[in-house]
Design an enzyme around this catalytic site. Structure first.
Site, PDB file in Angstrom:
ATOM      1  N   GLY A   1       0.839  -1.199   0.000  1.00  0.00           N
ATOM      2  CA  GLY A   1       0.000   0.000   0.000  1.00  0.00           C
ATOM      3  C   GLY A   1       0.867   1.238   0.000  1.00  0.00           C
ATOM      4  O   GLY A   1       1.930   1.270   0.630  1.00  0.00           O
TER       5      GLY A   1
ATOM      6  N   GLY B   1      -0.582   4.594   0.240  1.00  0.00           N
ATOM      7  CA  GLY B   1      -1.317   5.786   0.653  1.00  0.00           C
ATOM      8  C   GLY B   1      -0.550   6.533   1.722  1.00  0.00           C
ATOM      9  O   GLY B   1       0.671   6.367   1.861  1.00  0.00           O
ATOM     10  N   LEU B   2      -1.259   7.352   2.482  1.00  0.00           N
ATOM     11  CA  LEU B   2      -0.552   8.135   3.492  1.00  0.00           C
ATOM     12  C   LEU B   2       0.252   7.252   4.424  1.00  0.00           C
ATOM     13  O   LEU B   2       1.415   7.528   4.713  1.00  0.00           O
ATOM     14  CB  LEU B   2      -1.549   8.967   4.293  1.00  0.00           C
ATOM     15  CG  LEU B   2      -2.106  10.186   3.565  1.00  0.00           C
ATOM     16  CD1 LEU B   2      -3.082  10.925   4.459  1.00  0.00           C
ATOM     17  CD2 LEU B   2      -0.984  11.116   3.142  1.00  0.00           C
TER      18      LEU B   2
ATOM     19  N   SER C   1     -17.166  17.403   1.011  1.00  0.00           N
ATOM     20  CA  SER C   1     -16.434  17.486   2.276  1.00  0.00           C
ATOM     21  C   SER C   1     -17.307  17.926   3.441  1.00  0.00           C
ATOM     22  O   SER C   1     -18.159  18.801   3.327  1.00  0.00           O
ATOM     23  CB  SER C   1     -15.294  18.481   2.155  1.00  0.00           C
ATOM     24  OG  SER C   1     -14.788  18.773   3.436  1.00  0.00           O
TER      25      SER C   1
ATOM     26  N   ARG D   1     -20.217  12.707  12.632  1.00  0.00           N
ATOM     27  CA  ARG D   1     -20.769  12.105  11.422  1.00  0.00           C
ATOM     28  C   ARG D   1     -21.880  11.109  11.690  1.00  0.00           C
ATOM     29  O   ARG D   1     -22.876  11.072  10.967  1.00  0.00           O
ATOM     30  CB  ARG D   1     -19.642  11.395  10.671  1.00  0.00           C
ATOM     31  CG  ARG D   1     -18.690  12.380  10.082  1.00  0.00           C
ATOM     32  CD  ARG D   1     -17.517  11.703   9.431  1.00  0.00           C
ATOM     33  NE  ARG D   1     -16.686  12.724   8.800  1.00  0.00           N
ATOM     34  CZ  ARG D   1     -15.534  12.483   8.210  1.00  0.00           C
ATOM     35  NH1 ARG D   1     -15.055  11.254   8.169  1.00  0.00           N
ATOM     36  NH2 ARG D   1     -14.849  13.454   7.663  1.00  0.00           N
TER      37      ARG D   1
ATOM     38  N   GLU E   1      -5.984   3.032   7.954  1.00  0.00           N
ATOM     39  CA  GLU E   1      -7.357   2.540   8.018  1.00  0.00           C
ATOM     40  C   GLU E   1      -7.413   1.018   8.096  1.00  0.00           C
ATOM     41  O   GLU E   1      -8.410   0.454   8.556  1.00  0.00           O
ATOM     42  CB  GLU E   1      -8.143   3.052   6.795  1.00  0.00           C
ATOM     43  CG  GLU E   1      -9.649   2.812   6.887  1.00  0.00           C
ATOM     44  CD  GLU E   1     -10.433   3.330   5.683  1.00  0.00           C
ATOM     45  OE1 GLU E   1      -9.854   4.057   4.862  1.00  0.00           O
ATOM     46  OE2 GLU E   1     -11.631   3.016   5.587  1.00  0.00           O
TER      47      GLU E   1
END
Lengths: 637, 266
Positions: A40, A42-43, A284, A330, A425
């Site tokens: 991976g 990603g970040l 967003s 959320r 994640e």
């Protein structure tokens, strides 16, 4: 199995410093003798691979995309939190820690979250030094904005493209290490199995997506940073390629899977428009800073929004939660949107939508200020819906967005398989049952830049690692199993396409294990998933062959894993007889309809072990202790 | 709405390609071009034919994975829009859409609408970064950056690396992509120490990859989904000119372009 999270004892403020001091170090001259695998880019993956390369390790980094810069972190819009208190509004490391534990509805580990809040300040410094063009004030200092679930302005951002800019920073650091010869980047290659020898993670089996060739890569430690599993739901804000295959196959090799039912539905996405829909587009959360959410007071009110007078509108979040208003977390925002739509007050053609209205903000701040803050988001909305949000309120609806659950890791981010580290994640560690906005970028970079480089070194320095060769029986067994898996998918030659199965699985998940869940629905869902999975293995049609670029074959392998993971999500949701964060069980709610936790019986991390195909997974509980933030009924009123 | 898609079909770089026409029905103007291809691919799969290979990932216009030519225009007719965000309402009933991959010497062909853009990664490797290792940094507010500079840097940093600029350029030049990174970093104080070296090395890599030269035509910025301004190229030329003189004694070596898919596997 007994789970030891290895959380340091003593005051929480000193825990990470003392843990770092306790860690064994690898001599600089010895680092180059160690081979590491990062899956991976990603970040979390790119930052870990770059930092480990800088330290002198030999790193191989894998991604399925054509370039590491494509990883889905790139799509994060709103921002990244950090407890800098640059705004002098009362922020602190402790407050970020407190907000995150509370926002996660008391289902995260205090020790991990405190460390995350500590690292947040270093992340901003690091990214600025890399040349990330964060938003600035005229005087040259960094600008902040507020975000859901917080009452301070601690969110740093780069227009509506914060994830892109942070990822490019990490990607550039990674490419610098590629140039230096420390990292070998292996794109268009997918991990299909984990190689475990003597109980330790020692490598992976990977498939080149262009040539179809399988290959074995051996290492002293394997780091998975492969993102979340939101695509189990078919329609989500995730990229189409985002998948759970790496973590799921590691799970099948012995890594426990924690809190799979903790999934996050994002409240502000563009509503579904038709059956062909392939993904959902996020607007967003930062829009909730200036947009006001409302629906008509009357059921079935089909008037245009500008024809509905002020006193016939229900600004339901402001009404129910005066303290936080439109900035509630959320999970609360999503559930309330569903509730008003279920009452028949939803807007748009499908009735599955609520208004996000900028008229007041435009009147107060002027069009130019709004364009400056949200211009690219407004453009994106208009491109898709053909409506101008400067004039007409946006229509939004919740969509699957993020998964708090993931592979179980201890404080060192090591899974239950020694030598297998899980970041970002893909692990379960920091967000409990609900993640606050602008915290995913923070966690990915904290794990990659500032935690794994220490803990992987500690593992290498304190473990006995024998030499392994590709001829090892465990390697050959993993390779053969992978070959057979691919051959099986190609040999079914049934009638239905992969996407048709995936769409049907996603619908079951969304209907019965989405924003709200109940025992009967979950039991039913488990039965239907099993039946559909059986049909998948009888009636799947994968055109083409396994020895060139075959996107149907790639998807088929991933969807096969989604079936098994989807079932585990439902099993976990059924087992957790309480409501917390994103997991809302209809049977467990307060008289006002808020989530009703049961700390006495469910104040634990549910870690599931794989016990073979078709067998019931085995549950191990890691009790959660709260010493600093006392669990309370979350209130945003 | 009924349309015809004429799509370039080619199994691999060694085989011969051709356009194949497919009739499609579009139920709703909100459908994207890629969703239209999804539906076509479902039909092809059900008929037992191989679906059209095309690249895509985020479908939000930010990852830069998708992109091909529609009727000769990179990313199709809408300005500032990637193909994944291009909705069908922009086409008329009965229209024919000709779809073909990016064509450039530096983007070797892979399959159908897919090409290999690793040359872009190598351009970044050659110097598109600030040489700072994790941990070795001052406080984020230690060096003030004026809002105008931060905004100009961000304008260039918004590049998604999709390759449309190269595909649109009659010379196949990567000047806009390379210039965007040189401008993004060169405008910021953090990027200043390496400004000269960066420009010299990145331009050398761009040339080694077989991209053409820039002749200021401007097609690149016209098709750019992020509207990267042409001034990025001016900035590149400026930095290159100064850098080439100041670094005239340095030896510049480019990274050897790789086109195979072997990574030293066992």
């Amino acid at each position: 199995m007994k789970l030891d999270a290895r959380i340091p004892t003593g005051p929480i403020e000193d825990a990470w410093d003392s843990a770092k001091f306790e860690m064994k170090l690898v001599n600089p001259a010895n680092k180059r003798r160690h081979n590491l695998i990062v899956v991976g880019s990603g970040l979390a993956g790119a930052s870990a691979a770059a930092t480990l390369g800088e330290l002198g390790y030999n790193v191989k980094c894998f991604c399925f995309q054509d370039s590491p810069r494509r990883a889905h972190s790139i799509a994060a819009q709103g921002g990244i939190n950090a407890a800098k208190n640059y705004q002098n509004d009362g922020d602190s490391i402790y407050r970020l820690f407190y907000d995150t534990v509370k926002g996660g509805d008391f289902r995260a580990r205090e020790g991990n979250v405190y460390r995350l809040a500590q690292n947040s300040v270093h992340i901003i410094d690091q990214c600025v030094a890399q040349g990330v063009p964060f938003a600035r004030e005229y005087g040259g200092s960094l600008e902040n904005r507020s975000f859901g679930g917080a009452q301070v302005s601690r969110t740093f951002y780069a227009r509506g493209q914060t994830g892109q800019q942070l990822l490019l920073g990490a990607y550039q650091a990674l490419e610098r290490q590629v140039d230096a010869g420390q990292v070998t980047m292996i794109p268009r290659t997918e991990m299909l199995d984990l190689i475990v020898i003597d109980g330790q993670a020692r490598g992976i089996v990977a498939r080149n997506l262009i040539t179809g060739k399988l290959s074995v890569h051996l290492a002293e430690a394997v780091i998975l940073a492969t993102g979340g599993y939101g695509n189990v739901y078919y329609l989500s804000t995730n990229a189409k390629g985002s998948n759970a295959t790496a973590i799921w196959r590691a799970h099948k090799r012995g890594a426990l899977f924690a809190n799979p039912c903790f999934t996050q539905i994002h409240p502000t996405c563009i509503p579904v428009s038709g059956d062909y829909q392939s993904k959902l587009t996020l607007m967003s959360e930062s829009l909730r800073n200036d947009g006001r959410i409302w629906v008509p007071k009357q059921k079935g009110d089909k008037r245009r929004p500008d024809q509905i007078p002020e006193d016939e509108r229900d600004y339901y979040l402001e009404r129910k939660y005066p303290a936080f208003g439109n900035l509630v977390p959320r999970d609360v925002a999503s559930r309330n949107a569903k509730a008003v739509c279920d009452e028949g007050r939803g807007v748009g053609e499908t009735g599955l939508g609520v208004y996000l209205d900028f008229a007041d903000a435009i009147q107060r701040l002027g069009v130019e200020t709004i364009r400056d803050s949200y211009g690219n988001l407004f453009d994106m909305y208009q491109r898709i819906t053909d409506e101008d949000p400067y004039k007409v309120p946006m229509r939004i609806y919740p969509a699957m967005h993020y998964t708090m659950g993931g592979l179980w890791v201890d404080y060192q981010l090591q899974s239950t398989i020694p030598g297998l580290f899980v970041l970002g994640e893909a692990n379960f560690s920091d967000h409990g049952a609900n993640r606050l906005g602008a915290s995913a970028l923070m966690q990915g970079l904290s794990d990659g830049y500032f935690i794994t480089p220490y803990t992987v070194g500690n593992y290498l320095a304190s473990s006995k690692l024998k030499d392994v060769k590709a001829s090892d029986p465990a390697v050959q067994a993993a390779l053969t199993a992978t070959e057979q898996g691919i051959a099986k998918l190609l040999s079914i030659k049934g009638k239905r396409t992969v996407d048709s199965f995936h769409r049907e699985l996603g619908k079951i998940m969304w209907d019965d294990c989405g924003m709200s869940r109940n025992a009967a629905g979950l039991r039913d869902a488990i039965g239907r998933i099993r039946a559909l999975r059986e049909e998948f293995w009888q009636n799947l049609n994968v055109p083409g062959s396994g020895d060139d670029l075959n996107q149907s074959l790639e998807k088929a392998g991933r969807v096969a894993d989604f079936f098994e993971l989807g079932e585990l999500i439902c099993i976990d949701a059924l087992e957790r007889n309480e409501s917390c964060g994103g997991h809302f069980r209809e049977e467990y709610q307060t008289p006002e309809g808020e989530a009703q936790r049961d700390d006495e019986h469910y104040g634990y991390v549910a870690a599931w072990g794989y016990t073979g195909p078709g067998n019931k997974p085995e549950l191990t509980k890691e009790p959660l202790e709260f010493v600093y933030v006392h669990p309370s009924q979350r209130s945003y009123k | 709405m009924k349309l015809t898609l004429s799509i370039w079909r080619q199994k691999n770089p060694g085989s011969k390609g051709k356009f194949v026409s497919y009739p499609v029905e579009v139920p709703n103007g909100e459908m994207s071009v890629l969703e239209c291809l999804d539906v076509l691919n479902e039909t092809l799969s059900e008929r037992g034919e191989e679906p059209v290979a095309f690249e895509h990932d985020c479908r939000e216009g930010i990852c830069g994975t998708c992109g091909f030519m529609i009727n000769g225009v990179a990313h199709g007719p809408m300005p500032a829009t990637t193909i994944c965000q291009l909705t069908m309402r922009h086409f008329k009933d009965g229209e024919e859409l000709v779809m073909e991959p990016w064509r450039s010497r530096a983007f070797p062909f892979v399959k159908d609408l897919v090409v290999d853009r690793r040359s872009f990664d190598r351009i970044i490797q050659s110097g598109g970064y600030v040489s700072v290792s994790t941990g070795n940094v001052p406080d984020g507010n230690a060096i003030p950056i004026g809002k105008d500079d931060a905004d100009r840097s961000m304008d260039a940093a918004a590049c998604i690396g999709c390759g449309a600029c190269v595909a649109a350029c009659p010379n196949g030049s990567a000047a806009l992509f390379t210039g965007a990174k040189i401008a993004h970093l060169g405008i910021l104080p953090q990027g200043k120490p390496e400004q000269d070296r960066r420009a010299v090395q990145m331009v050398a890599q761009m040339n080694a990859e077989g991209f053409g030269s820039c002749t200021n035509i401007g097609e690149c910025t016209g098709v750019c989904p992020k509207e990267i301004p042409l001034e990025a190229i001016a900035k590149m030329n400026h930095d290159y000119l100064l850098g080439a003189w100041k670094e005239r004694k340095s030896v510049v070596t480019a990274i050897a372009p790789v086109t195979g898919w072997e990574f030293g596997e066992k």
